[in-house]
Design a protein around this motif. Sequence first.
Motif, short mmCIF file in Angstrom:
data_model
loop_
_atom_site.label_atom_id
_atom_site.label_comp_id
_atom_site.label_asym_id
_atom_site.label_seq_id
_atom_site.Cartn_x
_atom_site.Cartn_y
_atom_site.Cartn_z
N HIS A 158 0.83 -1.21 0.00
CA HIS A 158 0.00 0.00 0.00
C HIS A 158 0.86 1.26 0.00
N GLU A 159 1.93 1.27 0.77
CA GLU A 159 2.80 2.45 0.80
C GLU A 159 3.46 2.67 -0.55
N ASN A 160 3.84 1.60 -1.24
CA ASN A 160 4.41 1.72 -2.59
C ASN A 160 3.38 2.28 -3.55
N PHE A 161 2.13 1.84 -3.40
CA PHE A 161 1.06 2.37 -4.24
C PHE A 161 0.86 3.86 -4.00
N ARG A 162 0.84 4.28 -2.73
CA ARG A 162 0.65 5.69 -2.39
C ARG A 162 1.72 6.57 -3.02
N SER A 163 2.94 6.08 -3.01
CA SER A 163 4.04 6.89 -3.54
C SER A 163 4.11 6.89 -5.06
N SER A 164 3.33 6.01 -5.71
CA SER A 164 3.41 5.89 -7.17
C SER A 164 2.31 6.64 -7.91
N VAL A 165 1.33 7.20 -7.17
CA VAL A 165 0.22 7.88 -7.81
C VAL A 165 0.26 9.37 -7.48
N LEU A 166 -0.41 10.18 -8.32
CA LEU A 166 -0.41 11.62 -8.16
C LEU A 166 -1.62 12.14 -7.38
N TYR A 167 -2.65 11.32 -7.22
CA TYR A 167 -3.83 11.75 -6.49
C TYR A 167 -3.71 11.34 -5.02
N ILE A 195 -3.30 3.47 5.78
CA ILE A 195 -4.12 2.43 6.39
C ILE A 195 -3.41 1.96 7.65
N GLU A 196 -4.15 1.87 8.75
CA GLU A 196 -3.54 1.36 9.97
C GLU A 196 -3.54 -0.17 9.96
N GLU A 197 -2.63 -0.75 10.73
CA GLU A 197 -2.51 -2.20 10.76
C GLU A 197 -3.79 -2.86 11.27
N GLU A 198 -4.51 -2.19 12.18
CA GLU A 198 -5.76 -2.74 12.70
C GLU A 198 -6.79 -2.95 11.60
N PHE A 199 -6.76 -2.10 10.58
CA PHE A 199 -7.67 -2.26 9.44
C PHE A 199 -7.43 -3.61 8.77
N ILE A 200 -6.16 -3.90 8.50
CA ILE A 200 -5.82 -5.15 7.82
C ILE A 200 -6.13 -6.34 8.72
N LYS A 201 -5.87 -6.21 10.01
CA LYS A 201 -6.18 -7.30 10.93
C LYS A 201 -7.68 -7.60 10.93
N GLN A 238 -6.93 -14.23 -2.71
CA GLN A 238 -7.30 -13.68 -1.40
C GLN A 238 -6.51 -12.41 -1.11
N GLN A 239 -5.20 -12.45 -1.36
CA GLN A 239 -4.39 -11.26 -1.13
C GLN A 239 -4.79 -10.14 -2.08
N TYR A 240 -5.11 -10.50 -3.32
CA TYR A 240 -5.53 -9.50 -4.30
C TYR A 240 -6.80 -8.77 -3.85
N LEU A 241 -7.76 -9.50 -3.32
CA LEU A 241 -9.00 -8.88 -2.85
C LEU A 241 -8.73 -7.96 -1.66
N MET A 242 -7.80 -8.36 -0.80
CA MET A 242 -7.45 -7.50 0.34
C MET A 242 -6.80 -6.21 -0.15
N ILE A 243 -5.92 -6.32 -1.12
CA ILE A 243 -5.27 -5.12 -1.67
C ILE A 243 -6.31 -4.19 -2.29
N ARG A 244 -7.26 -4.77 -3.03
CA ARG A 244 -8.32 -3.95 -3.63
C ARG A 244 -9.16 -3.24 -2.56
N THR A 245 -9.47 -3.96 -1.48
CA THR A 245 -10.26 -3.37 -0.40
C THR A 245 -9.51 -2.20 0.24
N ILE A 246 -8.23 -2.39 0.50
CA ILE A 246 -7.41 -1.34 1.10
C ILE A 246 -7.35 -0.12 0.19
N ARG A 247 -7.13 -0.36 -1.10
CA ARG A 247 -7.02 0.76 -2.04
C ARG A 247 -8.35 1.49 -2.20
#
Length: 443
Positions: free
Chosen positions: A209-218, A223-229, A285-294
């Motif tokens: 997620h942090e890599n994604f944040r740094s790669s986009v202009l918008y 996201i806090e770790e508790e969200f992912i947990k 499963q990991q892909y769906l989690m990444i989509r949810t976070i984004r």
Amino acid sequence: MHVYPTELVDLINKRWSDPPPDSEKTDQPQDADSTLPGKKSLVQLISTCYQVSMMREEDRPVTLRLILASPALFPPDQGPPEGFLRLLFSSPRPFNEYELRRLSPAVDFERSMIGIEMHPEKGFQVWGLINSGIRWLQEERGGSKKTNQLPKAFVLHVTGPGMLTICKGIKIIATLSNGRLLDSKANVFQANWMNKLFAPEREILLRIHENFRSSVLYPVARIEEEFIKSLQFQLLKRVISVTRMSRHGGTFIIFRSDDPPEISGDNPHIHLKYTFQNDEAIERQQYLMIRTIRLAATTLGDIHQPDRIITWRDYVDLRHESSVYDLEEALYEQAQFVAGLAAVDGAVVTSSRGALGFGGMIVGSLDKLTEVAIANDAEGKMVTLAKVEGYGSRHRSVYHLCNALHQVMAIVVSQDGNVQLAKWRNGIVTCWDLTTQMLIGDN
């Protein structure tokens, strides 16, 4: 040592006034029904429900929910999914085990409950029924829709013979299960060791997620770790609940994502009949989690608050977004799929990223383990020893696997709806009863 309603009342009185966590202080409405009745009356109420739990109606176990609250707390013009539909009897009914047994077929455990209140002269009486809908189950089953909140009143679940769960609103206070008293603080999903088991995958998702944040202009929020947990455990709970509702039972062997087993060859502990090819589909499963976070971080991103941190509750508040519904359906289908694999004889083998295969047969010597520890707390420090020979073959094989592979966690769902988690802890295979923690009745 077996305990019964009197000891349960003592624990309820002890726990009832515990302050809620900061994150929950504004969730439930404030009302006058948060006061418990006197000890004698409470013992009578619980004893009555204990007796009805041992009964059967048309050869089925009695399951039900009831709430001790005034009908005035439920407006007559509301109903599910966001409210409660209360229906008053034209005259109150007596409160006893026979009346509760007769009413139980009309009260679907997951969707309805019985309303009772105390009459100053006649004691407890049944005033009617409440249609609650099923959103109250979301905290344990998973889901992003806003949970409809019961008043902070005394709520009791009868989930099977000798099995009572006491709640304050929707929050569990204590459970009586086959003569064992379980404190609400024994919720294994809140255990430190459980959090550590899934921590490596959370670290991976945070880095992505942090890599994604740094790669986009918008603007994209953090996201806090508790969200992912919360996301991880909700998906796991969905798999368990779907398996439990299916009535075929199942076994799930879970490895950490950074320590997957070599299961394609002659593994000395698990023979896997059906192994999935290691490609992108395994990462669903990991892909769906990444989509949810984004989705949450992008939708709630703020150019004026570039480092805003998104919580799970923020995501729940996005329930009106159509894209959230699509993701919810995708996550639910993933849970349905994994749970369905358990219908084949043998265990489903997974990592925290997804299913690796199914039809797993646990093999090896079965004479090295004679006892397991039954946990009475979340961390497995307060235990009672039990002989392995007292359990069925499905449970015994899981115990032996956990004894041989200390990194593995196993979940066994019985055909009768009981759920048990096993893990090597503190020098012994330790087991937790998840049946009542899943808040699902055997209806």
